[in-house]
Write a protein that holds these residues in place. Structure first.
Motif, mmCIF file in Angstrom:
data_model
loop_
_atom_site.group_PDB
_atom_site.id
_atom_site.type_symbol
_atom_site.label_atom_id
_atom_site.label_comp_id
_atom_site.label_asym_id
_atom_site.label_seq_id
_atom_site.Cartn_x
_atom_site.Cartn_y
_atom_site.Cartn_z
ATOM 1 N N PRO A 169 -79.763 -23.555 34.106
ATOM 2 C CA PRO A 169 -78.343 -22.972 33.515
ATOM 3 C C PRO A 169 -78.370 -21.506 33.789
ATOM 4 C CG PRO A 169 -80.236 -23.561 31.931
ATOM 5 C CD PRO A 169 -80.844 -23.589 33.203
ATOM 6 N N LYS A 170 -77.150 -21.139 33.453
ATOM 7 C CA LYS A 170 -76.629 -19.555 33.576
ATOM 8 C C LYS A 170 -77.147 -19.082 32.478
ATOM 9 C CE LYS A 170 -74.194 -19.667 37.178
ATOM 10 N NZ LYS A 170 -74.414 -18.991 38.704
ATOM 11 N N ILE A 171 -77.097 -19.738 31.234
ATOM 12 C CA ILE A 171 -77.595 -19.104 30.051
ATOM 13 C C ILE A 171 -78.372 -20.251 29.236
ATOM 14 C CG2 ILE A 171 -76.964 -17.869 27.939
ATOM 15 C CD1 ILE A 171 -74.186 -17.620 29.172
ATOM 16 N N MET A 172 -79.534 -19.807 28.704
ATOM 17 C CA MET A 172 -80.291 -20.477 27.694
ATOM 18 C C MET A 172 -80.013 -20.017 26.502
ATOM 19 S SD MET A 172 -82.587 -22.894 28.989
ATOM 20 C CE MET A 172 -83.849 -22.912 27.687
ATOM 21 N N LEU A 173 -79.757 -21.179 25.612
ATOM 22 C CA LEU A 173 -79.572 -21.098 24.120
ATOM 23 C C LEU A 173 -80.773 -21.663 23.208
ATOM 24 C CD1 LEU A 173 -75.915 -22.456 24.147
ATOM 25 C CD2 LEU A 173 -76.538 -20.035 24.764
ATOM 26 N N PHE A 174 -81.003 -21.058 22.224
ATOM 27 C CA PHE A 174 -82.207 -21.463 21.393
ATOM 28 C C PHE A 174 -81.754 -21.202 19.998
ATOM 29 C CE2 PHE A 174 -84.320 -19.853 25.207
ATOM 30 C CZ PHE A 174 -85.293 -20.544 25.652
ATOM 31 N N ASP A 175 -81.834 -22.736 19.555
ATOM 32 C CA ASP A 175 -81.238 -22.756 17.936
ATOM 33 C C ASP A 175 -82.358 -22.994 16.941
ATOM 34 O OD1 ASP A 175 -79.578 -22.765 15.674
ATOM 35 O OD2 ASP A 175 -79.303 -24.976 16.014
ATOM 36 N N GLU A 176 -83.018 -21.847 16.292
ATOM 37 C CA GLU A 176 -84.166 -21.901 15.503
ATOM 38 C C GLU A 176 -85.271 -22.950 15.821
ATOM 39 O OE1 GLU A 176 -84.330 -20.031 12.940
ATOM 40 O OE2 GLU A 176 -82.305 -19.717 11.981
ATOM 41 N N VAL A 177 -85.558 -22.717 17.141
ATOM 42 C CA VAL A 177 -86.577 -23.528 17.627
ATOM 43 C C VAL A 177 -88.139 -23.831 17.048
ATOM 44 C CG1 VAL A 177 -85.344 -23.389 20.023
ATOM 45 C CG2 VAL A 177 -87.204 -21.654 19.530
#
Length: 255
Positions: A169-177
């Protein structure tokens, strides 16, 4: 040509008559690590879900790598793109959630290669090579044939990270991992994210790990009551604490 990989302009999100956030603006450059911190219910997770098009948004725009996603203007009217276009736009971002979301009937390697084969249409043997290399990268080379039930929470989360990275991906998103992990497992997941940062991965990280955000971030965003209340370097946010509301929020943490 813009040097931004992500530009969010005046984003608005409502659930019925309830405002989640309004007029959110954010810019992210390639290889930049942006951490988002803030109060519960301030819109942090919903913002990530809008970026990856898992949530509709009612106004504003999200531009990834120069292309507006989700909606476009047709004859002066805001129109939602088709599901086919949505699907192609979603793979611009990779997201790792609080829960691991692994398929329990698939091995670690099979979980990782499924998207490569089904979405990227990569040959199975080539997908396996990519998958093994990425699992080794996150320290799970010996677990490629293990099912999720045989993996610890930290190991499952590392598989989830490798799976997202695999799609490039162009951007990695992490949500309270790390929020669903036992304390002793948090470090192994954060170390993987730190390594991604060193490797130049563009990331947006929603986290309550303030020391981690201080160490890994190029920029920190403080969200409060549905708005971005402050943006700055880790030193500006965590040390200078110029905003009274930010200072109040950070009293709950060591830094």
């Amino acid at each position: 040509m813009s040097d931004l990989i992500l530009k969010i302009n005046n984003l608005k999100k409502w659930y019925g008559i309830n405002k989640v956030f309004e007029d959110v603006c954010l810019e992210v450059r390639p290889k930049e690590v942006v951490s988002i911190v803030g109060t519960s219910g301030s819109g942090k997770t919903t913002l990530l879900r809008c970026i990856i098009l898992l949530e509709e948004f009612q106004g504003g725009s999200i531009i990834i790598d120069g292309n507006e996603i989700g909606y476009h203007i047709v004859n002066s009217e805001r129109k939602r793109y088709s599901e086919k276009v949505f699907s192609s736009q979603r793979i611009l971002t990779g997201m790792v959630f609080q829960s691991f979301n692994l398929f329990p009937h698939l091995t670690a390697l099979q979980n990782l290669t499924l998207g490569l084969i089904k979405v990227k249409h990569i040959d199975k043997s080539e997908a396996n090579k990519i998958g093994i290399k990425l699992l080794e990268r996150v320290g799970l080379g010996e677990k490629i044939h293990s099912y999720p039930s045989k993996l610890s929470g930290g190991q499952q989360q590392r598989v989830a990270i490798a799976r997202a990275i695999a799609m490039k991906p162009k951007i990695m998103l992490f949500d309270e991992v790390t929020s669903s992990l036992d304390p002793e497992l948090v470090g192994e997941v954060l170390n993987v994210i730190k390594q991604l940062a060193k490797d130049g991965t563009t990331m947006i990280i929603v986290t309550h790990e303030m020391n981690f955000a201080y160490e890994v971030s190029d920029k920190v965003v403080f969200m409060d009551a549905g708005r971005i209340a402050a943006i700055g370097t880790p030193h500006e946010i965590f040390i200078e604490k110029k905003l009274p509301r930010l200072k109040e929020f950070l009293l709950n943490f060591n830094k």
